[in-house]
Scaffold this motif. Sequence first.
Motif, mmCIF file in Angstrom:
data_model
loop_
_atom_site.group_PDB
_atom_site.id
_atom_site.type_symbol
_atom_site.label_atom_id
_atom_site.label_comp_id
_atom_site.label_asym_id
_atom_site.label_seq_id
_atom_site.Cartn_x
_atom_site.Cartn_y
_atom_site.Cartn_z
ATOM 1 N N VAL A 101 -18.537 -5.065 -10.219
ATOM 2 C CA VAL A 101 -17.433 -5.322 -9.291
ATOM 3 C C VAL A 101 -16.384 -4.232 -9.405
ATOM 4 O O VAL A 101 -16.336 -3.491 -10.386
ATOM 5 N N THR A 102 -15.552 -4.147 -8.386
ATOM 6 C CA THR A 102 -14.440 -3.213 -8.353
ATOM 7 C C THR A 102 -13.327 -3.849 -7.546
ATOM 8 O O THR A 102 -13.523 -4.892 -6.910
ATOM 9 N N SER A 103 -12.170 -3.224 -7.532
ATOM 10 C CA SER A 103 -11.068 -3.776 -6.749
ATOM 11 C C SER A 103 -11.286 -3.492 -5.266
ATOM 12 O O SER A 103 -11.961 -2.531 -4.885
ATOM 13 N N PHE A 104 -10.701 -4.335 -4.438
ATOM 14 C CA PHE A 104 -10.762 -4.139 -2.990
ATOM 15 C C PHE A 104 -10.160 -2.784 -2.635
ATOM 16 O O PHE A 104 -10.761 -2.008 -1.889
ATOM 17 N N SER A 105 -8.982 -2.504 -3.182
ATOM 18 C CA SER A 105 -8.317 -1.244 -2.842
ATOM 19 C C SER A 105 -9.117 -0.037 -3.327
ATOM 20 O O SER A 105 -9.134 0.996 -2.666
ATOM 21 N N GLY A 106 -9.823 -0.172 -4.445
ATOM 22 C CA GLY A 106 -10.663 0.921 -4.928
ATOM 23 C C GLY A 106 -11.828 1.191 -4.005
ATOM 24 O O GLY A 106 -12.154 2.333 -3.690
ATOM 25 N N ALA A 107 -12.465 0.116 -3.545
ATOM 26 C CA ALA A 107 -13.581 0.272 -2.615
ATOM 27 C C ALA A 107 -13.114 0.917 -1.318
ATOM 28 O O ALA A 107 -13.759 1.833 -0.792
ATOM 29 N N VAL A 108 -11.970 0.455 -0.802
ATOM 30 C CA VAL A 108 -11.437 1.019 0.436
ATOM 31 C C VAL A 108 -11.088 2.491 0.239
ATOM 32 O O VAL A 108 -11.398 3.322 1.101
ATOM 33 N N ALA A 109 -10.483 2.838 -0.877
ATOM 34 C CA ALA A 109 -10.111 4.231 -1.136
ATOM 35 C C ALA A 109 -11.341 5.137 -1.171
ATOM 36 O O ALA A 109 -11.340 6.223 -0.584
ATOM 37 N N ARG A 110 -12.393 4.690 -1.853
ATOM 38 C CA ARG A 110 -13.611 5.500 -1.933
ATOM 39 C C ARG A 110 -14.256 5.651 -0.556
ATOM 40 O O ARG A 110 -14.678 6.740 -0.167
ATOM 41 N N LEU A 111 -14.340 4.567 0.178
ATOM 42 C CA LEU A 111 -14.968 4.626 1.501
ATOM 43 C C LEU A 111 -14.127 5.437 2.483
ATOM 44 O O LEU A 111 -14.670 6.189 3.296
ATOM 45 N N ALA A 112 -12.815 5.300 2.413
ATOM 46 C CA ALA A 112 -11.935 6.088 3.290
ATOM 47 C C ALA A 112 -12.057 7.574 2.967
ATOM 48 O O ALA A 112 -12.059 8.416 3.873
ATOM 49 N N ALA A 113 -12.192 7.910 1.687
ATOM 50 C CA ALA A 113 -12.373 9.313 1.299
ATOM 51 C C ALA A 113 -13.710 9.849 1.800
ATOM 52 O O ALA A 113 -13.815 11.010 2.199
ATOM 53 N N ALA A 114 -14.722 9.001 1.800
ATOM 54 C CA ALA A 114 -16.051 9.410 2.258
ATOM 55 C C ALA A 114 -16.151 9.479 3.783
ATOM 56 O O ALA A 114 -17.041 10.139 4.316
ATOM 57 N N HIS A 115 -15.235 8.776 4.466
ATOM 58 C CA HIS A 115 -15.247 8.726 5.936
ATOM 59 C C HIS A 115 -13.850 9.026 6.475
ATOM 60 O O HIS A 115 -13.188 8.154 7.054
ATOM 61 N N PRO A 116 -13.390 10.271 6.308
ATOM 62 C CA PRO A 116 -12.008 10.610 6.671
ATOM 63 C C PRO A 116 -11.693 10.486 8.164
ATOM 64 O O PRO A 116 -10.521 10.395 8.530
ATOM 65 N N ALA A 117 -12.691 10.452 9.011
ATOM 66 C CA ALA A 117 -12.441 10.317 10.449
ATOM 67 C C ALA A 117 -12.042 8.900 10.835
ATOM 68 O O ALA A 117 -11.516 8.677 11.918
ATOM 69 N N LEU A 118 -12.280 7.935 9.953
ATOM 70 C CA LEU A 118 -11.958 6.538 10.247
ATOM 71 C C LEU A 118 -10.575 6.185 9.723
ATOM 72 O O LEU A 118 -10.155 6.651 8.670
ATOM 73 N N ALA A 119 -9.881 5.321 10.452
ATOM 74 C CA ALA A 119 -8.594 4.807 9.987
ATOM 75 C C ALA A 119 -8.831 3.870 8.802
ATOM 76 O O ALA A 119 -9.848 3.172 8.747
ATOM 77 N N VAL A 120 -7.901 3.859 7.863
ATOM 78 C CA VAL A 120 -8.034 3.002 6.689
ATOM 79 C C VAL A 120 -8.146 1.537 7.103
ATOM 80 O O VAL A 120 -8.923 0.782 6.503
ATOM 81 N N THR A 121 -7.434 1.134 8.127
ATOM 82 C CA THR A 121 -7.528 -0.266 8.571
ATOM 83 C C THR A 121 -8.926 -0.603 9.071
ATOM 84 O O THR A 121 -9.400 -1.726 8.881
ATOM 85 N N ASP A 122 -9.608 0.367 9.685
ATOM 86 C CA ASP A 122 -10.993 0.136 10.122
ATOM 87 C C ASP A 122 -11.917 0.000 8.919
ATOM 88 O O ASP A 122 -12.813 -0.846 8.904
ATOM 89 N N VAL A 123 -11.702 0.817 7.901
ATOM 90 C CA VAL A 123 -12.502 0.718 6.669
ATOM 91 C C VAL A 123 -12.254 -0.644 6.026
ATOM 92 O O VAL A 123 -13.201 -1.314 5.599
ATOM 93 N N GLU A 124 -11.004 -1.070 5.964
ATOM 94 C CA GLU A 124 -10.678 -2.378 5.377
ATOM 95 C C GLU A 124 -11.390 -3.500 6.129
ATOM 96 O O GLU A 124 -11.927 -4.420 5.503
ATOM 97 N N ARG A 125 -11.408 -3.441 7.455
ATOM 98 C CA ARG A 125 -12.074 -4.477 8.249
ATOM 99 C C ARG A 125 -13.561 -4.554 7.913
ATOM 100 O O ARG A 125 -14.119 -5.642 7.806
ATOM 101 N N VAL A 126 -14.197 -3.392 7.771
ATOM 102 C CA VAL A 126 -15.626 -3.373 7.443
ATOM 103 C C VAL A 126 -15.859 -3.959 6.054
ATOM 104 O O VAL A 126 -16.784 -4.762 5.854
ATOM 105 N N VAL A 127 -15.022 -3.593 5.092
ATOM 106 C CA VAL A 127 -15.171 -4.127 3.732
ATOM 107 C C VAL A 127 -14.970 -5.642 3.745
ATOM 108 O O VAL A 127 -15.732 -6.381 3.105
#
Length: 83
Positions: A20-46
Amino acid sequence: MCSLPVTPSEERITLEGQVVTSFSGAVARLAAAHPALAVTDVERVVLREWEAFSAGRPLVVPVGVEEGAAEMLGAEIPARSDV
């Protein structure tokens, strides 16, 4: 939704056999891997993935959940003793 800054390399831990990991950690990693997406969109997917994944028994709960449950259970005891 994601309010705390977390580095993309945040540690993961194992609880009850699940990594497991923190929600914010997962979002940060995914947002870094997908910089074209808004962080709120990454959060919605998570959040959608979490809802799909967590249909069963939770591995962890916030301490506030336990405290709230204790309050609710304490409130039910007098109500049931009057029956």
